[in-house]
Every structure is written in C-alpha cells, then in structure tokens.
Design a protein around this motif. Structure first.
Motif, PDB file in Angstrom:
ATOM      1  N   PHE A  30       0.784  -1.231   0.000  1.00  0.00           N
ATOM      2  CA  PHE A  30       0.000   0.000   0.000  1.00  0.00           C
ATOM      3  C   PHE A  30       0.817   1.283   0.000  1.00  0.00           C
ATOM      4  N   GLU A  32       2.415   2.927  -2.227  1.00  0.00           N
ATOM      5  CA  GLU A  32       2.284   3.855  -3.357  1.00  0.00           C
ATOM      6  C   GLU A  32       1.275   4.965  -3.065  1.00  0.00           C
ATOM      7  N   SER A  33       0.372   4.725  -2.139  1.00  0.00           N
ATOM      8  CA  SER A  33      -0.617   5.753  -1.801  1.00  0.00           C
ATOM      9  C   SER A  33       0.044   7.017  -1.265  1.00  0.00           C
ATOM     10  N   VAL A  36       1.030   8.958  -4.347  1.00  0.00           N
ATOM     11  CA  VAL A  36      -0.182   9.475  -4.979  1.00  0.00           C
ATOM     12  C   VAL A  36      -0.706  10.675  -4.206  1.00  0.00           C
ATOM     13  N   ALA A  37      -0.767  10.558  -2.890  1.00  0.00           N
ATOM     14  CA  ALA A  37      -1.281  11.648  -2.056  1.00  0.00           C
ATOM     15  C   ALA A  37      -0.373  12.872  -2.125  1.00  0.00           C
ATOM     16  N   VAL A  47      -7.063  14.935  -2.723  1.00  0.00           N
ATOM     17  CA  VAL A  47      -6.551  13.608  -2.400  1.00  0.00           C
ATOM     18  C   VAL A  47      -7.747  12.764  -1.962  1.00  0.00           C
ATOM     19  N   SER A  48      -7.901  11.596  -2.565  1.00  0.00           N
ATOM     20  CA  SER A  48      -9.028  10.747  -2.182  1.00  0.00           C
ATOM     21  C   SER A  48      -8.898  10.338  -0.720  1.00  0.00           C
ATOM     22  N   SER A  50      -9.288   7.414   0.546  1.00  0.00           N
ATOM     23  CA  SER A  50      -8.531   6.173   0.711  1.00  0.00           C
ATOM     24  C   SER A  50      -7.035   6.430   0.579  1.00  0.00           C
ATOM     25  N   ASP A  51      -6.634   7.255  -0.387  1.00  0.00           N
ATOM     26  CA  ASP A  51      -5.208   7.566  -0.522  1.00  0.00           C
ATOM     27  C   ASP A  51      -4.702   8.343   0.692  1.00  0.00           C
ATOM     28  N   LEU A  54      -4.406   5.779   3.550  1.00  0.00           N
ATOM     29  CA  LEU A  54      -3.277   4.868   3.350  1.00  0.00           C
ATOM     30  C   LEU A  54      -1.941   5.597   3.456  1.00  0.00           C
ATOM     31  N   ALA A  55      -1.893   6.854   3.011  1.00  0.00           N
ATOM     32  CA  ALA A  55      -0.661   7.636   3.145  1.00  0.00           C
ATOM     33  C   ALA A  55      -0.357   7.879   4.621  1.00  0.00           C
ATOM     34  N   HIS A  58       0.875   4.689   6.028  1.00  0.00           N
ATOM     35  CA  HIS A  58       2.252   4.453   5.581  1.00  0.00           C
ATOM     36  C   HIS A  58       3.232   5.206   6.480  1.00  0.00           C
TER      37      HIS A  58
END
Length: 166
Positions: A30, A32-33, A36-37, A47-48, A50-51, A54-55, A58
């Motif tokens: 996970f 990569e979120s 993306v964020a 930023v979604s 979920s991202d 998950l960010a 992380h």
C-alpha cells in the motif's frame, strides 16, 4: 550476550520478527498511496479519502517499524541470537549472513529516508523508493533460504522462528 550463545529465539523476538514482517508487507503493498497523495497535494488536486488514509498509515507504520526494529536489535544485543544453521555450502552461509544484516540496514534506512523525504527534501524520496525492489529481492532470497533449510536440509531452522525456545 553474544550471538550464537543460545539455542533459539525468545517469544518476544519471534513476535517482533513476524510483526515487522507483516508491517513491511503492508508498506510494500500500500505504500504507493503516499506518492499518490503527495503528488496530488503538490499539484493542488484533491486527495481521495482512501489515498489520504493509506498515506497516513504508511507514515505511522514506517515510524512503528523503526521503533520495533530498534527494540528487536536491543533484544538481540541483550538476549542474544542462536547461531545460524550451516547449510553445508559456505557461500550460502555468507549470503544468509549478508541478507540478515541487509534487512536490518534497510529496516532502518527506509523509515529514515521516508521521513527525510517528507520533512527535508522530496528528492530523498527517490532514494527511499529504491528500497522497495531491494526489499522484495531480500524477502525472496530470505524465503527461499528458509524453504531450503526446511524442506531440503530439514534442520529445524524455520521452527526456530515459529516456536520460542525460552
């Protein structure tokens, strides 16, 4: 206490091994979120949820890994570790030794470079990202070694990471 001076790993050492392994797996799947964020935020895009979640996970799991690895190293220094089972092939034995210490180095370097990328310079993120394929390679070699010991040598190496000896 010196490495090799005990018969097996303790329950806390085994628990830390598997907890850290699970957290690293989460990061690999996970992680990569975070990119993306950060990319979306940097471009002024939304930023979604979920991202973002998950960010955040992380970030905090990376810190948890760093703390748990520190605890695992402290336990190794104080409680010791069993001597590695010889494979019968000196090059495999040296490879196993190198892989274990590369894991420790990577388990420290990844969270540190991640934090430096976040707080100091985004360019450090490129160094941080190199760790993912290195981790995957080390995990593959580590698993192959464990399976080699378990099914070909049948020497009980895998059991030492599943059943506490003290």
């Amino acid at each position: 206490m010196k490495s090799g001076s005990i018969a097996g790993y303790s329950a806390p050492q085994i628990a830390l091994h598997w907890l850290i392994a699970a957290l690293v797996l989460f990061q690999l799947v996970f992680g990569e979120s975070m990119s993306v964020a950060l990319d979306a935020a940097g471009e002024g895009e939304a930023v979604s949820a979920s991202d973002a979640s998950l960010a955040s996970a992380h970030y905090w799991i990376g810190i948890a890994i760093l703390v748990l690895v520190g605890l695992r190293l402290a336990l190794r220094l104080t409680a010791g570790a069993p001597a590695p089972q010889p494979s019968g092939t000196p090059i495999f034995d040296r490879l196993a030794h190198a892989v274990h210490w590369l894991f420790y180095a990577l388990l420290v370097a990844m969270p540190v470079t991640g934090l430096l990328a976040y707080y100091v310079s985004p360019e450090i993120g490129e160094v941080h990202e190199i760790g993912k394929p290195v981790f995957i390679l080390l995990i593959a070699v580590h698993v192959a070694g464990a399976l080699y010991h378990q099914f070909l040598l049948k020497d009980g190496t895998l059991r030492r990471m599943l059943v506490p000896s003290r």
